[in-house]
Scaffold this motif. Structure first.
Motif, PDB file in Angstrom:
ATOM      1  N   PRO C 128       0.820  -1.220   0.000  1.00 19.48           N
ATOM      2  CA  PRO C 128       0.000   0.000   0.000  1.00 19.48           C
ATOM      3  C   PRO C 128       0.854   1.271   0.000  1.00 19.48           C
ATOM      4  CG  PRO C 128      -0.288  -1.248   2.066  1.00 19.48           C
ATOM      5  CD  PRO C 128       0.460  -2.115   1.114  1.00 19.48           C
ATOM      6  N   GLY C 129       1.983   1.235   0.689  1.00 12.12           N
ATOM      7  CA  GLY C 129       2.847   2.416   0.730  1.00 12.12           C
ATOM      8  C   GLY C 129       3.536   2.713  -0.596  1.00 12.12           C
ATOM      9  N   SER C 152      -2.703 -10.481   0.101  1.00 14.81           N
ATOM     10  CA  SER C 152      -1.943  -9.384   0.706  1.00 14.81           C
ATOM     11  C   SER C 152      -0.518  -9.426   0.182  1.00 14.81           C
ATOM     12  CB  SER C 152      -1.893  -9.544   2.228  1.00 14.81           C
ATOM     13  OG  SER C 152      -3.153  -9.337   2.786  1.00 14.81           O
ATOM     14  N   ARG C 155      -3.725  -6.682  -2.044  1.00 18.88           N
ATOM     15  CA  ARG C 155      -5.110  -6.374  -1.637  1.00 18.88           C
ATOM     16  C   ARG C 155      -5.174  -5.017  -0.950  1.00 18.88           C
ATOM     17  NH1 ARG C 155      -7.216 -10.961   2.105  1.00 18.88           N
ATOM     18  NH2 ARG C 155      -7.524 -12.029   0.122  1.00 18.88           N
ATOM     19  N   GLU C 156      -4.258  -4.806  -0.004  1.00 17.58           N
ATOM     20  CA  GLU C 156      -4.281  -3.527   0.718  1.00 17.58           C
ATOM     21  C   GLU C 156      -3.888  -2.363  -0.199  1.00 17.58           C
ATOM     22  OE1 GLU C 156      -2.056  -6.134   2.681  1.00 17.58           O
ATOM     23  OE2 GLU C 156      -4.091  -6.878   2.778  1.00 17.58           O
ATOM     24  N   PHE C 159      -6.976  -1.162  -1.851  1.00 16.85           N
ATOM     25  CA  PHE C 159      -7.819  -0.332  -0.964  1.00 16.85           C
ATOM     26  C   PHE C 159      -7.183   1.036  -0.750  1.00 16.85           C
ATOM     27  CE2 PHE C 159      -9.699  -4.495   0.243  1.00 16.85           C
ATOM     28  CZ  PHE C 159     -11.016  -4.181  -0.044  1.00 16.85           C
ATOM     29  N   GLN C 160      -5.852   1.068  -0.726  1.00 18.68           N
ATOM     30  CA  GLN C 160      -5.183   2.359  -0.583  1.00 18.68           C
ATOM     31  C   GLN C 160      -5.440   3.228  -1.810  1.00 18.68           C
ATOM     32  OE1 GLN C 160      -3.973   3.068   2.238  1.00 18.68           O
ATOM     33  NE2 GLN C 160      -3.476   5.142   1.563  1.00 18.68           N
ATOM     34  N   HIS C 163      -8.847   4.619  -1.624  1.00 18.36           N
ATOM     35  CA  HIS C 163      -8.874   5.733  -0.674  1.00 18.36           C
ATOM     36  C   HIS C 163      -8.409   7.030  -1.341  1.00 18.36           C
ATOM     37  CE1 HIS C 163      -8.252   7.900   3.101  1.00 18.36           C
ATOM     38  NE2 HIS C 163      -7.016   8.154   2.703  1.00 18.36           N
ATOM     39  N   LYS C 167     -10.541  10.451  -2.310  1.00 19.55           N
ATOM     40  CA  LYS C 167     -10.072  11.735  -1.778  1.00 19.55           C
ATOM     41  C   LYS C 167      -9.998  12.808  -2.868  1.00 19.55           C
ATOM     42  CE  LYS C 167      -6.053  13.450   0.888  1.00 19.55           C
ATOM     43  NZ  LYS C 167      -4.814  12.975   1.567  1.00 19.55           N
ATOM     44  N   VAL C 191     -16.198 -11.329   0.454  1.00 20.85           N
ATOM     45  CA  VAL C 191     -15.995 -10.239   1.414  1.00 20.85           C
ATOM     46  C   VAL C 191     -15.233  -9.077   0.777  1.00 20.85           C
ATOM     47  CG1 VAL C 191     -14.706  -9.582   3.498  1.00 20.85           C
ATOM     48  CG2 VAL C 191     -16.179 -11.614   3.522  1.00 20.85           C
ATOM     49  N   TYR C 192     -14.101  -9.373   0.126  1.00 21.17           N
ATOM     50  CA  TYR C 192     -13.289  -8.265  -0.399  1.00 21.17           C
ATOM     51  C   TYR C 192     -13.871  -7.666  -1.670  1.00 21.17           C
ATOM     52  CZ  TYR C 192     -10.185  -9.375   3.327  1.00 21.17           C
ATOM     53  OH  TYR C 192      -9.686  -9.579   4.583  1.00 21.17           O
ATOM     54  N   LEU C 195     -16.398  -5.219  -0.368  1.00 21.37           N
ATOM     55  CA  LEU C 195     -15.792  -4.025   0.241  1.00 21.37           C
ATOM     56  C   LEU C 195     -15.265  -3.077  -0.834  1.00 21.37           C
ATOM     57  CD1 LEU C 195     -13.800  -5.429   3.303  1.00 21.37           C
ATOM     58  CD2 LEU C 195     -15.713  -3.842   3.390  1.00 21.37           C
ATOM     59  N   GLU C 198     -18.254  -1.439  -3.136  1.00 18.60           N
ATOM     60  CA  GLU C 198     -18.994  -0.362  -2.456  1.00 18.60           C
ATOM     61  C   GLU C 198     -18.475   1.030  -2.811  1.00 18.60           C
ATOM     62  OE1 GLU C 198     -18.805  -0.827   1.731  1.00 18.60           O
ATOM     63  OE2 GLU C 198     -19.946  -2.703   1.777  1.00 18.60           O
ATOM     64  N   LYS C 199     -17.194   1.073  -3.172  1.00 17.98           N
ATOM     65  CA  LYS C 199     -16.557   2.367  -3.398  1.00 17.98           C
ATOM     66  C   LYS C 199     -16.462   2.744  -4.881  1.00 17.98           C
ATOM     67  CE  LYS C 199     -13.807   1.717   0.776  1.00 17.98           C
ATOM     68  NZ  LYS C 199     -14.390   2.811   1.587  1.00 17.98           N
TER      69      LYS C 199
ATOM     70  N   GLN D 160     -17.752  -9.741   7.690  1.00 19.71           N
ATOM     71  CA  GLN D 160     -19.032 -10.424   7.488  1.00 19.71           C
ATOM     72  C   GLN D 160     -20.020 -10.032   8.592  1.00 19.71           C
ATOM     73  OE1 GLN D 160     -19.478 -11.886   4.754  1.00 19.71           O
ATOM     74  NE2 GLN D 160     -21.618 -12.291   5.259  1.00 19.71           N
ATOM     75  N   GLU D 187       1.038  -0.348   7.594  1.00 21.68           N
ATOM     76  CA  GLU D 187       0.168   0.053   6.489  1.00 21.68           C
ATOM     77  C   GLU D 187      -1.048  -0.869   6.404  1.00 21.68           C
ATOM     78  OE1 GLU D 187       2.887  -0.342   3.310  1.00 21.68           O
ATOM     79  OE2 GLU D 187       3.795   1.617   3.633  1.00 21.68           O
ATOM     80  N   VAL D 191      -5.062   0.237   6.745  1.00 23.07           N
ATOM     81  CA  VAL D 191      -6.052  -0.048   5.697  1.00 23.07           C
ATOM     82  C   VAL D 191      -7.293  -0.725   6.286  1.00 23.07           C
ATOM     83  CG1 VAL D 191      -6.505  -1.538   3.697  1.00 23.07           C
ATOM     84  CG2 VAL D 191      -4.459  -0.093   3.743  1.00 23.07           C
ATOM     85  N   TYR D 192      -7.089  -1.789   7.075  1.00 19.38           N
ATOM     86  CA  TYR D 192      -8.258  -2.527   7.556  1.00 19.38           C
ATOM     87  C   TYR D 192      -8.971  -1.806   8.701  1.00 19.38           C
ATOM     88  CZ  TYR D 192      -6.856  -6.016   4.298  1.00 19.38           C
ATOM     89  OH  TYR D 192      -6.533  -6.651   3.126  1.00 19.38           O
ATOM     90  N   PHE D 216      -2.118   7.424   6.721  1.00 19.77           N
ATOM     91  CA  PHE D 216      -2.137   8.006   5.375  1.00 19.77           C
ATOM     92  C   PHE D 216      -2.896   9.341   5.336  1.00 19.77           C
ATOM     93  CE2 PHE D 216      -1.840   3.358   4.684  1.00 19.77           C
ATOM     94  CZ  PHE D 216      -0.660   3.307   3.958  1.00 19.77           C
TER      95      PHE D 216
END
Lengths: 334, 334, 334, 334
Positions: C128-129, C152, C155-156, C159-160, C163, C167, C191-192, C195, C198-199, D160, D187, D191-192, D216
């Motif tokens: 993510p970084g 992972s 995955r993160e 999501f980053q 985000h 923004k 699940v992922y 998540l 949704e965005k 969930q 990080e 995220v989570y 972040f």
């Protein structure tokens, strides 16, 4: 007859390699652990117990192992040192590993079990390059323990120690100490136990442990004699097969057999019997005693330990063992 | 003098255990792989190449290994069978493992490299219980290859095969074939290479490969004689140390030394030279030839392979090797 | 009506995050891969293909991803740059990861399969970084692809990126691109995927892919309308559900439905159709076209790609797509 | 003003999901653990403590979690049931996982530390499919705890549970409970934590914990107001930021701020303060109390717990808390 010849001029009598862990023994006994409220902490692990036993018996000892970088690891090192055991080759893990734990449950003297914590255990992280050649070179006897073979890199560290022991004429004793956790498969266990045992002078295990090593062999009848003879084709001088309360049998390379019975005991728990036996027997070997006398010494030490609450902390001195044997004989006479 | 004695009545001449993979050789040579567009697919892996070579030379061969449950795995099995190699002990992996890949890059005849895919490779999943005792029992010679020692459970499968070979008097050859990927550490490599080599009759490797095995030894000068003598204390009859273009030296247990030079070659790439050499040399041993004649045969086979685009597919027949040697000698005379 | 509003003054039209891999397409088609001999190398991976398609269509593009530190990784970066795509945020892995591979097998135009190499794939190591905030900030549209959510830390990283996109008001498109390998379980996938979805402003997938996302929902009848409405409760403006040859349906937040048919094609293989469709459709959105016109553009691009040997390399220009649509209409008239 | 609206007719007041572990508290306090000899066993884990606290305060509670299939796991289940907490959704692990352990070391009232055993912990094995939708549906409030987000599949199980809570209008409280072990990187944590917090009505954490979530973000001055406002853009109604002895501040969506001081305490150890606070505060919310009164109740509960040897076992009843508050006020007057 002398089966093992020790280098007389070596500064160390005994060095062991392998597991160093913490036992948490339930203080409330004769009940399931669900109902146990408090625990007492002891140093544990079969080779640790044997080394503590050997030191109590008066021998100059050292340990080769790895401990966690936390309070548990420091507790172990301090305890070994307080017992006069050199920890110059006890390495501190820097990977965040923890000390293995053994919670003991004593439902009754004959119904004991252990709840093990062995994930990410520091002792299994010992690297072959961390085994100090000059330390092994200085010892009369090296003890290896089967649990240290269960996983890399500890497994390779044991083979490295065996290599050094062979190079410097150190007598090698192998305590099979089979524990199913950690091992991936029964086949893996058999392969490495056999590779290690080929190089050892003394092999000690229960009938069940030798069966595990013979997974790929033809010994359907589980005959002790066939078991022992296999190892005389390699390096073994003495093979001891333990049969619990029935006592144990030692086979020697010259074809002789030696039997030892158990002493009657006021059993608190069965843990630690094997470790005390190994310490007592190998002590006799180092003293130059006969196999029979050494076995009797081992059996007596075992009997003392199973009458106590702990394993390591209950290891007897030579005087205690001697007194116990004499007392047992007097009582027998009565 | 005969250094190796083979059981004459065995139905198989040669069985190898270990890596089965796929080579993807760049069709556009003399350029970096970034600029390569097409690749041709071949069966690869050192023990596979040696076995294919041995079969081409006319010997009855079998392979002990594991392949992926996909098109790559089936391609390998089909190719071995088309080359007359028994695949009755080539097991299909059921865990979703893949076939190891080797993309070759030939920037110039002397600047070759390999891009390996070895993660989750099926060949390293071979279990000790999958090695068929009766197959090993039927062979005159067993070849083990170092890459199969790199990881569990393949590592244990090799030790299991060694155990069976010892039990049935099968001559054991060890092609060191050291590849740094897959191994965890140089120390781990040294430990298992030594445990395996102790049990072998013929050990073949480059000077650099023997150096890796001597990580814990005193041979700072890298003397071939010291290297060879170490193994004569164990099971070895012949130790061959290869020095690239400088040729190779074979040491025998009787103290004799045998040197072989390389043949001049029209080199396309250097891959496969060692495999062809091993096949050629071990073929000579099985034929009852002298060490010298066997080495010459190996060197000629190597020279043929490095003049071609592939490794496995370029393995020569005995007639091709013979013709090559004769032609080389005629040209030399000119 | 305009469903998506793009920041007019941003220097980049399109940035994608996720998988960068290599396709090895069998040159010999209409046969099983066991019989395939040669392969041609292309850049692959769904978001890579879409970005290459978008660049061919004339948009200013960048990629956020990670490649292996070897010839394969360098090949990918060079190819992207040759296609005018900024690789300033394509990071090189330093952990020894490899480039994911996809060997394609074309048994017939309708019987195609892929043999994947995804173990230790570099693209899944994106941290993510390592996602550059300022790059995302500069883009009109961000495309995320489902495969990057499989593990992972990739995955993160996704999501980053989401985000940052939120923004800075970047329109977000989600190509579900579900591939079962790499994922641990169907539940984890659901699940992922939820998540992430949704965005997102635009969600594109096949009926089967939406079913996977609805594992914990009540839509037993697999109704497209129920599927779409769920996402309008979150951020979605447009939801496209693809039904293969039957064409696709786009649902918009205003309640409207838009249907597009497939063009008749001379199919070589089915790979790449979805990527070309996504590139074509999202291009239309960026151009300010209607949903209907954008879908037609996507369908035409898909048709062009499946008539070719490769995916990435066959992505058409806007002119080619336009010409193809006109030609199709003329032929239809006949 | 009422910030949270609870469904009056639900049969359960409170359900928590996450960590269930065992605390082993040193009996010999004010010394390093190396010198500790005995330990007392308690149920532990932040959400377990909070639920036990809530049950002691008189609420109808259930737990969603996973325990090891051994004596430790059974001890936890029995303890929860003895405390009136429904364990119908406490699943038993069947993979050989162990119960997480926390050995506490109390060197002084202000110098306390924990030695954690979290490798292969059963609670982190909870699967998303094991979370029972109908249980979440029946609760007025769901508590999630940050440690359960540290690893798959427990992480997905929490998401969930959040999905079900949203679906059935269950008020969601988030106790950040950040513990660095288990997490792969800072990080990943950020995220989570952010993905989860977006969905929560009440968020409780220390200033340091909120800093971790803002990795972040732009809040270099660590201003509580900026921290709180971020979450009001999502689902939050109340954000509580704890400042240790300085007390805590609650921000509400209507812009109001509420401050609570700590009670003077006869501190034995600092463990458990946060859990008791959370239980006390959330109890007040369920009772329909003001934020201020609820915070006072939480602070008093915290004060009681840190004056005792255990965490879970020391959780007070409503009467105890009430009596403590009154007594404190009387003493203050003096």
């Amino acid at each position: 007859m002398t089966y093992l010849s020790f280098h007389a001029d070596k500064p160390l009598d005994f060095v062991a390699i392998g597991r160093l862990c913490v036992d948490l023994n339930a203080n409330e006994i004769n009940r399931p652990m669900e109902e146990t409220v408090t625990f007492t902490k002891y140093v544990g692990g079969s080779p640790a117990n044997i080394t503590i036993g050997m030191s109590r018996l008066g021998k100059r000892c050292a340990f080769v192992g790895k401990v966690s970088d936390d309070q548990m690891g420091r507790f172990i090192v301090q305890y070994l040192e307080r017992n006069g055991i050199s920890t110059s080759n006890v390495v501190t893990d820097r990977t965040g590993a923890v000390t293995g734990l053994a919670f003991t449950e004593i439902k009754s003297p004959t119904d004991c079990s252990i709840l093990m914590y062995r994930d990410h255990a520091a002792d299994l992280n010992l690297q072959p390059g961390e085994v100090r050649e000059e330390l092994i070179a200085q010892a009369k006897m090296l003890l290896i323990s089967g649990t240290a073979l269960a996983k890399s890199p500890s497994r390779e560290a044991v083979f490295q120690a065996l290599h050094y022991a062979k190079k410097y004429g150190v007598v090698i004793a192998f305590d099979i100490d089979y524990r199913p956790y950690t091992w991936t498969s029964a086949e893996e266990t058999a392969v490495y136990y056999n590779l290690a045992a080929e190089k050892c002078d003394v092999i000690i295990g229960t009938r069940e442990e030798f069966d595990i090593m013979e997974r790929f062999e033809d010994n359907q009848a589980h005959l002790d004699r066939i078991t022992a003879d296999k190892w005389f084709d390699h390096s073994a001088q003495i093979v001891i097969i333990k049969h619990g309360k029935e006592g144990s049998i030692a086979y020697a390379r010259d074809g002789s057999e030696h039997r030892a019975r158990s002493f009657p005991a006021n059993v608190v728990k069965t843990f630690g019997a094997g470790d005390a036996y190994a310490a007592g027997f190998l002590y006799g070997m180092l003293q130059g005693w006969t196999i029979g006398k050494s076995m009797e010494h081992g059996s007596a030490a075992a009997c003392i330990v199973i009458s106590s609450h702990s394993c390591s902390d209950a290891m007897p001195t030579a005087e205690q063992v001697q007194r116990f044997i004499e007392q047992s004989k007097r009582e027998e006479v009565k």
